[in-house]
Design a protein around this motif. Structure first.
Motif, mmCIF file in Angstrom:
data_model
loop_
_atom_site.group_PDB
_atom_site.id
_atom_site.type_symbol
_atom_site.label_atom_id
_atom_site.label_comp_id
_atom_site.label_asym_id
_atom_site.label_seq_id
_atom_site.Cartn_x
_atom_site.Cartn_y
_atom_site.Cartn_z
ATOM 1 N N GLN A 136 0.913 -1.289 0.112
ATOM 2 C CA GLN A 136 0.085 0.207 0.027
ATOM 3 C C GLN A 136 0.714 1.345 0.006
ATOM 4 O OE1 GLN A 136 -2.734 0.115 3.188
ATOM 5 N NE2 GLN A 136 -3.846 2.078 2.361
ATOM 6 N N GLY A 137 0.669 2.074 -0.829
ATOM 7 C CA GLY A 137 1.418 3.288 -0.970
ATOM 8 C C GLY A 137 2.527 3.115 -1.941
ATOM 9 N N ALA A 138 2.830 1.980 -2.304
ATOM 10 C CA ALA A 138 4.021 1.588 -3.300
ATOM 11 C C ALA A 138 4.051 2.520 -4.460
ATOM 12 C CB ALA A 138 4.250 0.122 -3.227
ATOM 13 N N SER A 139 5.153 2.796 -5.351
ATOM 14 C CA SER A 139 4.787 3.383 -6.502
ATOM 15 C C SER A 139 4.902 2.338 -7.711
ATOM 16 C CB SER A 139 5.991 4.071 -6.616
ATOM 17 O OG SER A 139 7.369 3.697 -6.333
ATOM 18 N N THR A 140 5.374 1.216 -7.270
ATOM 19 C CA THR A 140 5.641 -0.123 -8.404
ATOM 20 C C THR A 140 4.680 -1.126 -8.200
ATOM 21 O OG1 THR A 140 7.903 0.574 -8.766
ATOM 22 C CG2 THR A 140 6.970 -1.813 -9.382
ATOM 23 N N TRP A 141 3.913 -1.443 -9.029
ATOM 24 C CA TRP A 141 2.906 -2.781 -8.978
ATOM 25 C C TRP A 141 3.217 -3.650 -10.157
ATOM 26 C CZ3 TRP A 141 -0.456 -3.543 -5.144
ATOM 27 C CH2 TRP A 141 -0.766 -2.430 -4.192
ATOM 28 N N VAL B 246 -3.940 0.415 -21.588
ATOM 29 C CA VAL B 246 -4.256 2.020 -21.705
ATOM 30 C C VAL B 246 -5.620 2.386 -22.478
ATOM 31 C CG1 VAL B 246 -3.578 4.189 -23.006
ATOM 32 C CG2 VAL B 246 -1.777 2.638 -21.733
ATOM 33 N N ALA B 247 -5.784 1.526 -23.831
ATOM 34 C CA ALA B 247 -6.922 1.508 -24.514
ATOM 35 C C ALA B 247 -8.222 1.116 -23.470
ATOM 36 C CB ALA B 247 -6.936 0.829 -25.793
ATOM 37 N N ARG B 248 -8.139 0.149 -22.662
ATOM 38 C CA ARG B 248 -9.192 -0.433 -22.008
ATOM 39 C C ARG B 248 -9.342 0.397 -20.577
ATOM 40 N NH1 ARG B 248 -7.425 -4.725 -24.600
ATOM 41 N NH2 ARG B 248 -8.986 -6.188 -25.613
ATOM 42 N N SER B 249 -8.455 1.401 -20.228
ATOM 43 C CA SER B 249 -8.551 1.982 -19.121
ATOM 44 C C SER B 249 -9.687 3.276 -19.149
ATOM 45 C CB SER B 249 -7.226 2.578 -18.727
ATOM 46 O OG SER B 249 -7.049 3.144 -17.391
ATOM 47 N N ALA C 131 -6.357 8.991 -19.785
ATOM 48 C CA ALA C 131 -5.612 10.294 -19.893
ATOM 49 C C ALA C 131 -4.632 10.452 -19.093
ATOM 50 C CB ALA C 131 -6.668 11.530 -19.998
ATOM 51 N N ARG C 132 -4.338 9.696 -17.993
ATOM 52 C CA ARG C 132 -3.527 9.881 -16.977
ATOM 53 C C ARG C 132 -2.487 8.913 -16.862
ATOM 54 N NH1 ARG C 132 -4.179 8.596 -11.140
ATOM 55 N NH2 ARG C 132 -5.855 7.001 -11.096
ATOM 56 N N LEU C 133 -2.200 8.209 -17.887
ATOM 57 C CA LEU C 133 -1.598 6.897 -17.971
ATOM 58 C C LEU C 133 -0.332 7.381 -18.902
ATOM 59 C CD1 LEU C 133 -3.692 3.915 -18.230
ATOM 60 C CD2 LEU C 133 -2.734 4.740 -16.162
ATOM 61 N N GLY C 134 0.632 6.999 -18.662
ATOM 62 C CA GLY C 134 2.076 7.273 -19.311
ATOM 63 C C GLY C 134 2.847 5.849 -19.413
ATOM 64 N N VAL C 135 3.946 5.711 -20.011
ATOM 65 C CA VAL C 135 4.789 4.492 -20.002
ATOM 66 C C VAL C 135 6.313 4.890 -19.750
ATOM 67 C CG1 VAL C 135 5.627 2.956 -21.565
ATOM 68 C CG2 VAL C 135 3.228 3.553 -21.658
ATOM 69 N N CYS C 136 6.891 4.043 -18.948
ATOM 70 C CA CYS C 136 8.183 3.940 -18.672
ATOM 71 C C CYS C 136 8.816 2.835 -19.257
ATOM 72 C CB CYS C 136 8.529 4.167 -17.066
ATOM 73 S SG CYS C 136 10.316 3.824 -16.846
ATOM 74 N N ILE C 137 9.666 3.211 -20.150
ATOM 75 C CA ILE C 137 10.447 1.829 -20.866
ATOM 76 C C ILE C 137 11.762 1.606 -19.971
ATOM 77 C CG2 ILE C 137 11.625 0.946 -23.001
ATOM 78 C CD1 ILE C 137 8.577 0.916 -22.956
ATOM 79 N N ASP C 138 11.954 0.364 -19.785
ATOM 80 C CA ASP C 138 13.030 -0.192 -19.424
ATOM 81 C C ASP C 138 14.007 -0.794 -20.327
ATOM 82 O OD1 ASP C 138 15.103 -1.946 -18.033
ATOM 83 O OD2 ASP C 138 14.461 -1.502 -16.012
ATOM 84 N N THR C 139 15.162 -0.403 -20.573
ATOM 85 C CA THR C 139 15.800 -1.023 -21.693
ATOM 86 C C THR C 139 16.103 -2.307 -21.686
ATOM 87 O OG1 THR C 139 17.680 -0.243 -20.964
ATOM 88 C CG2 THR C 139 16.905 1.204 -22.253
ATOM 89 N N GLN C 140 16.621 -2.693 -20.507
ATOM 90 C CA GLN C 140 16.885 -4.191 -20.154
ATOM 91 C C GLN C 140 15.675 -5.175 -20.462
ATOM 92 O OE1 GLN C 140 15.929 -6.760 -17.790
ATOM 93 N NE2 GLN C 140 17.269 -8.159 -18.579
ATOM 94 N N LEU D 24 3.183 3.177 -16.453
ATOM 95 C CA LEU D 24 3.318 1.752 -16.683
ATOM 96 C C LEU D 24 4.629 1.356 -17.085
ATOM 97 C CD1 LEU D 24 -0.211 1.157 -18.644
ATOM 98 C CD2 LEU D 24 0.176 0.903 -16.155
ATOM 99 N N GLU D 25 5.383 0.619 -16.450
ATOM 100 C CA GLU D 25 6.911 0.212 -16.868
ATOM 101 C C GLU D 25 6.546 -1.174 -17.777
ATOM 102 O OE1 GLU D 25 9.647 -0.005 -14.020
ATOM 103 O OE2 GLU D 25 11.206 -1.083 -15.193
#
Length: 176
Positions: free
Chosen positions: A7-12, A74-77, A81-90, A53-54
């Motif tokens: 709870q309160g975590a930034s990663t799920w 994203v499309a089903r959410s 409008a408030r969703l972005g993406v973080c890309i992890d190269t690995q 979303l990573e």
């Protein structure tokens, strides 16, 4: 479907750990998690916060290793409008996006544009990989020491599509 985090975590991590639901059902079920986060005092939704979303490496039953899966979330959410993406190269490399070569780099970003649109890209996690392309295993390495190689990170620094994005390193500092 399960969400792993505190709870309160930034990663799920969203996955179909039971393995008995089709990916599209698990993807659709993520909206309930996204519409309720983040919350402020009293559990009310915080206004003006972007949830990133990573992408995942695709290890086990984790969803989000293909850009199409992230695009479907994203499309089903109802909170798209408030969703972005973080890309992890690995993670991208482990998922089969060959960022180590120039052609693979271009194909990967073309697919990202098609599935999500570049304006949705909000951050980068810069990590090299201890495992080969497509291994679907999350094992970070220091930049230039892994199988992605220094060339991938030269492309990161010179690709105008990535200008101005916040980026972070996720490998631990060593004595070297």
């Amino acid at each position: 479907l399960s969400a792993v985090g505190e709870q309160g975590a930034s990663t799920w991590r969203i996955d179909n750990s039971a393995g008995d639901a089709p990916a599209w059902l698990s993807i659709g079920a993520t909206d309930g998690l996204l519409t309720g986060t983040p919350t402020g005092a009293g559990g009310s939704q915080v206004i003006g916060v972007t949830v990133l979303l990573e992408n995942t490496a695709g290890q086990g039953s984790a969803l989000g290793h293909r850009f199409a899966q992230l695009g479907a979330i994203v499309a089903r959410s109802s909170s798209a409008a408030r969703l972005g993406v973080c890309i992890d190269t690995q993670h991208a490399f482990a998922a089969g996006y060959d960022l180590a070569c120039a052609d693979g780099w271009e194909r990967s970003w073309e697919e990202f544009e098609r599935e999500l649109g570049l304006p949705r890209l909000r951050a980068l996690h810069l990590n090299d990989s201890k495992r080969p392309c497509g291994a679907r295993v999350d094992r970070h390495d220091h930049i230039g020491l892994g199988l992605l190689g220094a060339g991938a990170f030269v492309r990161v620094m010179n690709d105008p599509r990535l200008d101005g994005l916040p980026a972070s390193l996720e490998t631990e500092k060593t004595e070297e």
